[in-house]
Design a protein around this motif. Structure first.
Motif, PDB file in Angstrom:
ATOM      1  N   ILE A 142      -6.653   7.921  -0.988  1.00  0.00           N
ATOM      2  CA  ILE A 142      -5.244   7.717  -1.312  1.00  0.00           C
ATOM      3  C   ILE A 142      -4.511   9.042  -1.158  1.00  0.00           C
ATOM      4  CG2 ILE A 142      -3.599   7.125  -3.142  1.00  0.00           C
ATOM      5  CD1 ILE A 142      -5.590   5.121  -4.207  1.00  0.00           C
TER       6      ILE A 142
ATOM      7  N   LEU B  21      -1.632   0.113  -8.204  1.00  0.00           N
ATOM      8  CA  LEU B  21      -2.413   1.303  -7.873  1.00  0.00           C
ATOM      9  C   LEU B  21      -3.838   1.176  -8.392  1.00  0.00           C
ATOM     10  CD1 LEU B  21      -2.381   4.056  -6.513  1.00  0.00           C
ATOM     11  CD2 LEU B  21      -1.603   5.051  -8.672  1.00  0.00           C
TER      12      LEU B  21
ATOM     13  N   ALA C 186      -3.968   4.137   1.213  1.00  0.00           N
ATOM     14  CA  ALA C 186      -2.715   3.876   0.500  1.00  0.00           C
ATOM     15  C   ALA C 186      -2.000   5.203   0.332  1.00  0.00           C
ATOM     16  CB  ALA C 186      -2.982   3.234  -0.861  1.00  0.00           C
TER      17      ALA C 186
ATOM     18  N   ARG D  22       0.827  -1.211   0.000  1.00  0.00           N
ATOM     19  CA  ARG D  22       0.000   0.000   0.000  1.00  0.00           C
ATOM     20  C   ARG D  22       0.865   1.267   0.000  1.00  0.00           C
ATOM     21  NH1 ARG D  22      -4.139   0.222   4.566  1.00  0.00           N
ATOM     22  NH2 ARG D  22      -2.475  -0.685   5.853  1.00  0.00           N
TER      23      ARG D  22
END
Length: 400
Positions: free
Chosen positions: A144, A134, A233, A121
């Motif tokens: 993210i 991704l 992430a 991540r």
């Protein structure tokens, strides 16, 4: 020991272009490509642009078809660790030696990294493998955190938010893009991200990334002012450095890149270098090193032709570009907003103003030209740099 007439170290777009350049002059010479990547050569810009924003552009269009088109033998997952210049051979990390008659170094760049957990991540974005991961993270939803306000960070933030991902963009400058654009244009650029829903975190750097106790826990990102962000992430685009270790260890001349002449030959007449790693004499810019796709393709082809005996100097001055939220900008030369800048609006289209920016040295001569939403003008920009007009009125009328 297997040996090739032409051996290329590196498996990116330079390698593909070089193999094609070789074939233009030599139909039968053997070509070997040694790549540390897990994928055969592919079009790298798509990883942050068209694959995210163009539904008609699919993964099938990413591979370049190098082996089929040129007959090159490609070895993947092969890291070259040494060059034996006297023996005309390279050695990989398994200890195997591969011979060459002529060698091209196209080792590209590696992404800058910070201390962070070894987690799937946490991505230091560079490769097709990073893109695939991704994509998985984006499909899972959540938030993210993108770190870096340069080409990669900005393009990824734009790509993700256009794919319904909540995005934080962390960058060190006061205004996004103000290290490239004059303030007026940087503010216009930043507004594109804000309007799209990207949460901008300006004047901050990442101090630490902490992974939760379980895979389902959010990552915690500690910033340099003590504040914290949480994300499912984190993807980092912190710039790159040319991979010149191999050339240095072999005793080739290295100074901000592998030094090559106008034929792209190194200090060893059996070894050439091209792409991100090559410091070359540009006819307009002087000695320079360029980390962009136009240079990779044009220089790769020129290097392949030179290896095959063309005797032709590399005369192309490359342009570079980025595209976010329907706005495309292109540039030639040096983009330094600390220089004197002349901003010329040349019209309007559906995505906003069309603008040319001239970056000028102390004499008033342009050393860089930025084309904001101005298509088909890179040759005109090169001509401006070649002729170096110093009059403001003259510059205003050059590109319209």
């Amino acid at each position: 020991m297997q040996s090739y007439d032409y051996l290329i170290v590196g498996g990116g777009m330079v390698a593909d272009a070089a193999a094609r350049g070789i074939r233009e002059l030599d139909e039968s010479g053997t070509i070997g490509i040694l790549s540390a990547d897990v994928d055969e050569p592919y079009t790298r810009p798509a990883l942050t642009k068209k694959l995210w924003t163009d539904p008609d552009f699919t993964w099938d269009q990413v591979p370049l078809g190098t082996a089929d088109d040129t007959g090159a033998e490609i070895r993947l997952r092969t890291l070259v660790t040494a060059i034996d210049r006297d023996g005309r051979a390279v050695e990989d990390e398994a200890g195997e030696r591969i011979g060459y008659r002529r060698l091209l170094l196209a080792t590209g760049s590696r992404p800058h990294e910070i201390d962070a957990p070894d987690s799937d991540r946490v991505l230091f974005f560079r490769s097709a493998d990073d893109y695939r991961r991704l994509r998985e993270l984006a499909a899972a939803g959540g938030r993210i955190v993108v770190v870096g306000g340069g080409y990669i960070g900005a393009e990824l933030a734009a790509a993700l938010v256009q794919n319904d991902v909540a995005v934080d963009l962390v960058f060190p400058s006061a205004v996004l893009g103000d290290g490239t654009f004059p303030l007026e244009l940087a503010e216009r650029y930043q507004d594109l991200f804000r309007a799209a829903g990207v949460r901008l975190v300006a004047e901050r750097r990442v101090a630490e990334v902490v992974e939760g106790a379980s895979p389902d826990d959010a990552l915690e990102i500690l910033l340099d002012d003590g504040s914290r962000l949480r994300g499912d992430a984190i993807v980092l685009g912190l710039g790159v450095s040319p991979v010149t270790d191999l050339a240095e260890a072999a005793g080739l001349t290295v100074a901000d890149g592998v030094v090559v002449d106008e034929l792209l030959a190194t200090s060893d007449d059996a070894i050439w270098a091209a792409g991100d790693i090559a410091s070359y004499p540009d006819r307009l810019l002087g000695r320079t090193r360029v980390e962009h796709v136009d240079n990779a393709q044009e220089m790769g082809r020129a290097a392949g032709r030179a290896m095959a005996g063309s005797g032709e100097a590399y005369r192309h001055t490359p342009y570079f570009y980025s595209q976010v939220f329907g706005v495309r900008w292109e540039a030639v030369g040096t983009l330094d907003p600390d220089l004197d800048t002349l901003i010329v609006d040349v019209g309007q289209d559906e995505s906003g103003p069309r603008t040319v920016v001239y970056y000028r040295d102390q004499t008033g001569a342009p050393v860089g030209v930025l084309l904001w939403n101005v298509a088909g003008a890179t040759d005109a920009a090169r001509l401006v740099l070649a002729e170096s007009p110093t009059g403001t009125a003259d510059l205003r009328g050059r590109i319209s």
